[in-house]
Design an enzyme around this catalytic site. Structure first.
Site, PDB file in Angstrom:
ATOM      1  N   GLY A  21     -18.695  -0.616 -15.126  1.00 46.18           N
ATOM      2  CA  GLY A  21     -17.628  -0.318 -14.176  1.00 46.18           C
ATOM      3  C   GLY A  21     -17.319  -1.480 -13.260  1.00 46.18           C
ATOM      4  N   ASP A 130     -33.782  -3.004 -17.596  1.00 44.45           N
ATOM      5  CA  ASP A 130     -32.720  -3.977 -17.862  1.00 44.45           C
ATOM      6  C   ASP A 130     -32.823  -5.146 -16.868  1.00 44.45           C
ATOM      7  OD1 ASP A 130     -30.632  -4.928 -19.390  1.00 44.45           O
ATOM      8  OD2 ASP A 130     -29.083  -3.847 -18.287  1.00 44.45           O
TER       9      ASP A 130
HETATM   10  N1  LIG Z   1     -24.741  -4.247  -4.175  1.00 44.88           N
HETATM   11  C1  LIG Z   1     -23.932  -5.259  -4.441  1.00 44.88           C
HETATM   12  N2  LIG Z   1     -23.478  -6.053  -3.450  1.00 44.88           N
HETATM   13  C2  LIG Z   1     -22.647  -7.066  -3.732  1.00 44.88           C
HETATM   14  N3  LIG Z   1     -22.230  -7.388  -4.958  1.00 44.88           N
HETATM   15  C3  LIG Z   1     -22.665  -6.653  -5.990  1.00 44.88           C
HETATM   16  C4  LIG Z   1     -23.532  -5.558  -5.797  1.00 44.88           C
HETATM   17  N4  LIG Z   1     -23.787  -5.007  -7.001  1.00 44.88           N
HETATM   18  C5  LIG Z   1     -23.137  -5.737  -7.919  1.00 44.88           C
HETATM   19  N5  LIG Z   1     -22.459  -6.727  -7.323  1.00 44.88           N
HETATM   20  C6  LIG Z   1     -21.646  -7.745  -8.016  1.00 44.88           C
HETATM   21  O1  LIG Z   1     -20.711  -7.096  -8.859  1.00 44.88           O
HETATM   22  C7  LIG Z   1     -20.660  -7.722 -10.138  1.00 44.88           C
HETATM   23  C8  LIG Z   1     -20.790  -6.718 -11.242  1.00 44.88           C
HETATM   24  O2  LIG Z   1     -22.009  -6.045 -11.117  1.00 44.88           O
HETATM   25  P1  LIG Z   1     -22.448  -4.932 -12.136  1.00 44.88           P
HETATM   26  O3  LIG Z   1     -23.770  -4.430 -11.678  1.00 44.88           O
HETATM   27  O4  LIG Z   1     -21.341  -3.967 -12.306  1.00 44.88           O
HETATM   28  O5  LIG Z   1     -22.518  -5.685 -13.497  1.00 44.88           O
HETATM   29  P2  LIG Z   1     -23.640  -6.616 -14.110  1.00 44.88           P
HETATM   30  O6  LIG Z   1     -25.005  -6.134 -13.724  1.00 44.88           O
HETATM   31  O7  LIG Z   1     -23.285  -8.015 -13.753  1.00 44.88           O
HETATM   32  O8  LIG Z   1     -23.429  -6.420 -15.652  1.00 44.88           O
HETATM   33  P3  LIG Z   1     -23.806  -5.150 -16.519  1.00 44.88           P
HETATM   34  O9  LIG Z   1     -23.606  -3.922 -15.724  1.00 44.88           O
HETATM   35  O10 LIG Z   1     -22.847  -5.289 -17.627  1.00 44.88           O
HETATM   36  O11 LIG Z   1     -25.218  -5.361 -16.940  1.00 44.88           O
HETATM   37  C9  LIG Z   1     -21.734  -8.777 -10.154  1.00 44.88           C
HETATM   38  O12 LIG Z   1     -21.086 -10.033 -10.092  1.00 44.88           O
HETATM   39  C10 LIG Z   1     -22.568  -8.563  -8.947  1.00 44.88           C
HETATM   40  O13 LIG Z   1     -22.875  -9.774  -8.403  1.00 44.88           O
END
Ligand SMILES: Nc1ncnc2c1ncn2[C@@H]1O[C@H](COP(=O)(O)OP(=O)(O)OP(=O)(O)O)[C@@H](O)[C@H]1O
Length: 416
Positions: A21, A130
Site C-alpha cells: 500500500g 521479513d
Molecule cells: N512509520 C513510517 N514513518 C515514515 N516513513 C515510513 C514509515 N513507514 C514506512 N515509511 C516509508 O514509506 C515507504 C514505503 O513503506 P512500506 O512499508 O509501505 O514499503 P516497503 O517496506 O518499503 O516495501 P514492502 O512493503 O513492499 O516490503 C518507505 O520508503 C518507507 O521509508
C-alpha cells in the site's frame, strides 16, 4: 490533498509506496503519524480484514524504542489502515543505495539497534519474517549513536504474513524476500525467531559489502544457495564481525545467536571498529547476468516483473522537503516451496559447480563467459572478413591480367 481516515486521522501527503500500500504523512489526536493505507484489493478482502482485526493486539502491543509502533488500525468503508509512529529520516535501503557500503562501526550500531527491537518482539512471541533494509527506518531526528550512526527502528511486523496469508499461503508456499530467507523456511519448517536472525545477519553482510551473501540471479538460484552453500570469508572484514555473521548464517537455526546476544556481541565490538574504514568492494554485480539452471527455471515466473533485485529509493519523511518518492517495488513475495527432489537436485548442481565456490566467484565466472563470448564473436567476424577479402582478392587476381590487357589496349588505342 487532505483525506480523512476513520474519525480520528487526516492524511495530507504520500511519503512512500510499498507492495502492500501507500504510506501517508498524517495527523492524529496526539500529533503527527504515518498512516499505511493498504491497497484497495487487499482492503476489499474480507478474510484479510478479519485477520488484521484478529491480530490487532499483536500488532499494536509492541512498545519499544527500536520498533516503529503501530498505534491503531482503522477499518472504515473501503479503507484498511495502520497508524504508526512517524519516523523522520529515511529507510536503510535508501541509505545503502546512497552510500554503497557502510563503515563497520555504523553498520554494527544500526544492526545492534534492530537486534534490540527483534529481542523485544521475540520475547513477546512475535517473529517478524521479513527483516530487510526496506523495513529498517533510520530516525534522523534522534541524537546519533556511536560513531554518528543513525538510530534504527524496525517496522512492518507481521505485515507480509498477514497480507500474503489469507489467499496465497499454503504449506507449499514461502513468504518472504528471497535474498533474506533462512534455509529452514525453504525446507518447509515453521519459521521461528532464528529466521529473523539469519535475515538480520544477511542485512549486516549487505551493509558491509554492498551485496547479500546468497543473492543474485534467479530466485531458484538464490534459494539453492541458502540451502547448500556456505559464505566464504570476505577480504578486509573485521574478524569479530565475520564471526558474528558466520554464526548467525548457520544453516541450523539452533546454532544462531539469539537477538539479545547479537545486540550485545555487536555493541562489545564497537570500540574496536571505531576508525575502521568501509570495505573496498568490487563493482556491484548485475543480478540478471545469471541464467537459471533447469532446476531453477521454475522460479523464473516468480521473478518476471518482480525484479527481485530492483532496489528502491524514497525517504521516510525527508528532513529537507523534496519530491514525493515513488517507491513502487514488489519486495516481499509468496513463492512456491521447492520439493525435496528439487532441493536434492540443487545440491547436485552445487557439487557440480565446485569450481565456482562463492556467489561472487559465480558471478565473475559468468561475466568472464560473457566477455569470452564477445571476444569469440569479434574473432569470428574478423576471420569472416579476412576470408571474404581473400576470396575477393583471388577472384580479382584471376581476372586481373585480362582486365589489365584490355585496359592497356583501350588506353593506348586512341592515341595510335
Ligand atoms: N512509520 C513510517 N514513518 C515514515 N516513513 C515510513 C514509515 N513507514 C514506512 N515509511 C516509508 O514509506 C515507504 C514505503 O513503506 P512500506 O512499508 O509501505 O514499503 P516497503 O517496506 O518499503 O516495501 P514492502 O512493503 O513492499 O516490503 C518507505 O520508503 C518507507 O521509508
Amino acid at each position: 490533498m487532505a483525506r480523512k481516515i476513520g474519525s480520528r486521522y487526516t492524511v495530507h501527503q504520500v511519503i512512500g509506496r510499498g507492495s502492500a500500500g501507500t504510506v501517508w504523512l498524517g495527523e492524529g489526536p496526539d500529533g503527527p503519524v504515518a498512516v499505511k493505507l493498504l491497497r484497495e484489493d487487499l482492503a476489499a478482502d474480507q478474510v484479510l480484514v478479519g485477520r488484521f482485526v484478529q491480530e490487532r493486539t499483536a500488532l499494536t502491543c509492541l512498545d519499544h524504542p527500536r520498533v516503529v509502533g503501530v498505534h491503531d488500525m482503522v477499518v472504515d468503508g473501503s479503507d484498511l489502515a495502520l497508524v504508526m509512529d512517524l519516523v523522520q529520516g529515511t529507510d536503510l535501503r535508501t541509505r545503502l543505495e546512497h552510500d554503497g557500503v557502510l563503515a563497520p562501526l555504523v553498520a554494527a550500531s544500526v544492526i545492534a539497534d534492530v537486534a534490540d527491537g527483534l529481542a523485544a518482539a521475540h520475547a513477546a512471541g512475535i517473529v517478524h519474517r521479513d527483516v530487510k533494509p526496506e523495513n529498517v527506518l533510520l530516525d534522523l531526528a534522534a541524537p546519533p549513536g556511536p560513531g554518528g550512526a543513525p538510530r534504527a527502528k524496525l517496522t512492518d511486523f507481521g505485515i507480509a504474513r498477514l497480507v500474503d496469508a489469507p489467499r496465497r499461503t499454503r504449506a507449499t508456499r514461502i513468504i518472504g524476500t528471497p535474498d533474506y530467507l533462512a534455509p529452514e523456511i525453504i525446507e518447509g519448517l515453521e519459521p521461528r525467531a532464528a529466521v529473523d536472525i539469519y535475515a538480520l545477519a544477511t542485512v549486516l553482510y549487505e551493509l558491509l559489502t554492498g551485496t547479500t551473501p546468497f543473492g543474485g540471479g534467479h530466485t531458484g538460484a538464490v534459494l539453492r544457495r541458502h540451502v547448500t552453500e556456505n559464505v566464504p570469508p570476505v577480504e578486509g572484514m573485521p574478524d569479530g564481525l565475520w564471526r558474528i555473521i558466520s554464526e548467525c548464517l548457520a544453516k541450523a537455526p539452533a546454532s544462531r545467536l539469539r537477538a539479545s546476544e547479537l545486540a550485545s556481541r555487536l555493541r562489545l565490538l564497537l570500540p574496536e571498529l571505531a576508525g575502521v574504514g568501509p570495505l573496498a568492494v568490487p563493482a556491484q554485480r548485475t543480478a540478471t547476468e545469471e541464467a537459471p539452471t533447469p532446476g531453477e527455471a521454475v522460479y523464473a515466473e516468480a521473478d518476471a516483473g518482480r525484479g527481485t533485485h530492483r532496489r528502491r529509493r524514497g525517504p521516510a519523511v525527508p528532513l529537507v522537503p523534496g519530491p514525493t518518492p515513488d517507491s513502487t517495488r514488489d519486495t516481499h513475495t509468496s513463492l512456491r516451496r521447492p520439493s525435496a527432489g528439487e532441493l536434492a537436485s540443487y545440491a547436485e548442481e552445487s557439487r557440480a559447480q565446485r569450481t565456482q565456490p562463492a556467489p561472487g566467484a559465480h558471478r565473475r565466472t559468468r561475466a568472464q563467459q560473457i566477455r569470452r563470448r564477445r571476444t569469440l564473436a569479434v574473432l569470428i567476424a574478423v576471420i569472416l572478413l579476412l576470408a571474404g577479402a581473400a576470396a575477393a582478392w583471388t577472384a580479382f587476381a584471376a581476372e586481373a591480367p585480362a582486365h589489365a590487357a584490355g585496359a592497356l589496349s583501350g588506353a593506348w588505342h586512341p592515341r595510335l
